[in-house]
Enzyme design. Structure first.
Site, short mmCIF file in Angstrom:
data_model
loop_
_atom_site.label_atom_id
_atom_site.label_comp_id
_atom_site.label_asym_id
_atom_site.label_seq_id
_atom_site.Cartn_x
_atom_site.Cartn_y
_atom_site.Cartn_z
N HIS A 176 0.82 -1.23 0.00
CA HIS A 176 0.00 0.00 0.00
C HIS A 176 0.85 1.27 0.00
CE1 HIS A 176 -3.61 -2.32 0.45
NE2 HIS A 176 -3.25 -2.81 1.62
N ASP A 212 -2.47 -10.67 -2.27
CA ASP A 212 -3.02 -10.19 -1.00
C ASP A 212 -4.52 -9.92 -1.22
OD1 ASP A 212 -1.92 -8.56 1.72
OD2 ASP A 212 -3.75 -7.70 0.86
N HIS A 214 -6.17 -7.42 -0.45
CA HIS A 214 -6.43 -6.01 -0.78
C HIS A 214 -5.65 -5.61 -2.02
CE1 HIS A 214 -6.77 -6.41 3.69
NE2 HIS A 214 -7.92 -5.79 3.44
N TYR A 340 -3.51 -12.05 8.74
CA TYR A 340 -3.66 -11.59 10.13
C TYR A 340 -4.26 -12.61 11.08
CZ TYR A 340 -2.74 -7.47 7.42
OH TYR A 340 -2.16 -6.60 6.55
C1 SP5 Z 1 -0.97 -5.12 3.98
C2 SP5 Z 1 -2.43 -5.18 4.27
O1 SP5 Z 1 -3.03 -6.24 4.19
N1 SP5 Z 1 -3.01 -4.06 4.67
C3 SP5 Z 1 -4.39 -4.12 4.94
C4 SP5 Z 1 -4.84 -2.82 5.36
C5 SP5 Z 1 -6.32 -2.85 5.46
N2 SP5 Z 1 -6.71 -2.28 6.66
C6 SP5 Z 1 -8.08 -1.98 6.66
C7 SP5 Z 1 -8.43 -1.86 8.05
C8 SP5 Z 1 -9.88 -1.67 8.24
C9 SP5 Z 1 -10.13 -1.70 9.70
N3 SP5 Z 1 -9.94 -2.97 10.27
C10 SP5 Z 1 -10.78 -3.15 11.38
C11 SP5 Z 1 -10.98 -4.59 11.63
C12 SP5 Z 1 -12.13 -4.78 12.58
N4 SP5 Z 1 -11.85 -4.20 13.85
ZN ZN Z 2 -4.09 -7.11 2.72
#
Ligand code: SP5
Ligand code: ZN
Length: 370
Positions: A176, A212, A214, A340
């Site tokens: 990102h 990935d 995303h 994760y």
């Molecule tokens: C490298 C990568 O996979 N980055 C991912 C970033 C996406 N983050 C989005 C986060 C959205 C908020 N997450 C909250 C999860 C529920 N508490």
């Molecule tokens: Zn990701």
């Protein structure tokens, strides 16, 4: 867990400093949450791969030129110095702000065409570089950011010197991060750094495959106008409400001389192995057509069914099959991105790498009989 046919021979490039980044959460929709990009991610992956017999390799000494080949020097300088400035400014001790987080963003709408000035206040400056509130900086962050980039550079160097596969256990992740900005738990673009190492070593065409969950908006933007670097990504559809929201759509095909060298395949939330592997196979076909001599694989395993950050439903068997397809394309530098779910992370990365190993074996056996 072991893999079919014995041990995993893919070298794992690792540096302990990758554990020193402790974002200690993320600010999401105005509230500080625990966050999922934690140091344990790396230890779980490392022990899974070591358990399968993979050799662990140390990074080459740090080379600032490898970072400057991709990033704006101002971004690198910001990441290198912001924690010390934050601490010297008393933000942790006097205001209880234990991590660096932006609060004003100089968007196009704010500047309304006037030039960007560097703000006097440390807390005002962060938004010049950081485009979200989820990507915090703390005391050991820079050391980890630099170590992750070194892992990527080292893995790419192994490929440039004739290895068929190498895996960089990068943490924090990178896809990102753009040339001059960071976000999405990423600071420097490890995959792009690997690409540049390969290009500098004389590999004329490189393809990035990003699996990935995303869209890798940073990698896309770095190479958007480049015909020598193909970028292909399968990810959860940003148009269905998912991060990075603004980029990752199918009509983003590259620009100028890079037109046609960018391919996004957004998938509906809930998609599983069938749709995901079909997309991976389509991307592999395009990579074949570009004539790439080396692949950089942005391996996020957050498309896993149990992952808390994405609604895709890919199994470990799906990742193994993807690895096998990709291994048949050519030599691969694998860069760790997201993923994760601590309970299944090790299994998924191992599945992808063991698939890759068997794809590479199949490919080299075929070429040996040609
Ligand atoms: C490298 C990568 O996979 N980055 C991912 C970033 C996406 N983050 C989005 C986060 C959205 C908020 N997450 C909250 C999860 C529920 N508490
Ligand atoms: Zn990701």
């Amino acid at each position: 867990m072991t893999i079919d046919g014995g041990k995993l021979d893919v070298p794992v490039v690792w540096h302990e400093d990758c554990l020193r980044h402790q974002p200690a959460g993320e600010v999401w929709l105005g509230l500080r949450e625990d966050g999922t990009e934690v140091p344990e991610r790396a230890t779980v992956i490392l022990s899974g791969l070591q358990g399968a017999g993979a050799p662990v390799v140390a990074t080459l000494p740090h080379d600032p030129a490898a970072l400057l080949a991709v990033h704006d020097p101002a971004l690198i300088e910001h990441l290198r110095t912001i924690w010390a400035d934050w601490e010297a400014g008393g933000y942790p001790a006097d205001y209880g702000r234990d991590r660096v987080v932006p609060y004003v963003f100089p968007t196009r709408a704010m500047l309304a065409g006037l030039p960007l000035r560097a703000p006097a206040a440390t807390h005002g400056r962060v938004g010049m570089f950081c485009y979200d509130t989820m990507t915090l900086v703390g005391p050991g962050s820079w050391e980890a950011i630099r170590a992750a980039a070194d892992c990527a550079r080292t893995a790419a160097g192994l490929i440039a010197s004739g290895q068929q596969a190498a895996y960089a256990l990068c943490r924090p992740p990178g896809h990102h991060a753009g040339r001059s900005g960071y976000g999405g738990s990423c600071y420097l673009n490890n995959a792009a750094i690997a690409v540049q190492v390969l290009r500098t070593a004389g590999v004329s065409r490189v393809a990035v495959l990003d699996i990935d969950a995303h869209h890798g908006n940073g990698t896309q933007s770095i190479f958007y106008d480049r015909p020598d670097v193909f970028y292909g990504s399968v990810h959860v559809d940003p148009g269905a409400g998912w991060f990075p929201h603004y980029l990752g759509f199918a009509d983003e095909r590259g620009d100028g001389p890079g037109l046609g060298a960018n391919q996004n395949i957004p998938l509906a939330p809930g998609s599983g192995d069938e749709a995901w592997l079909d997309a991976v196979a389509r991307l592999c076909e395009q990579v074949r057509n570009t004539g790439a001599e080396a692949i950089v694989l942005s391996l996020g395993v957050d498309a896993a069914a149990a992952d808390p950050e994405s609604p895709l439903q890919v199994t470990a068997g799906g990742y193994r099959a993807a690895g096998e397809l990709i291994g048949k394309l050519g030599p691969v530098a694998v860069i760790q991105e997201g993923g994760y779910d601590l309970a299944s992370l090790g299994e998924y990365v191992l599945a992808a790498l063991s698939g890759l190993q068997s794809g590479l074996t199949a490919r080299t056996e075929v070429s040996a009989t040609e």
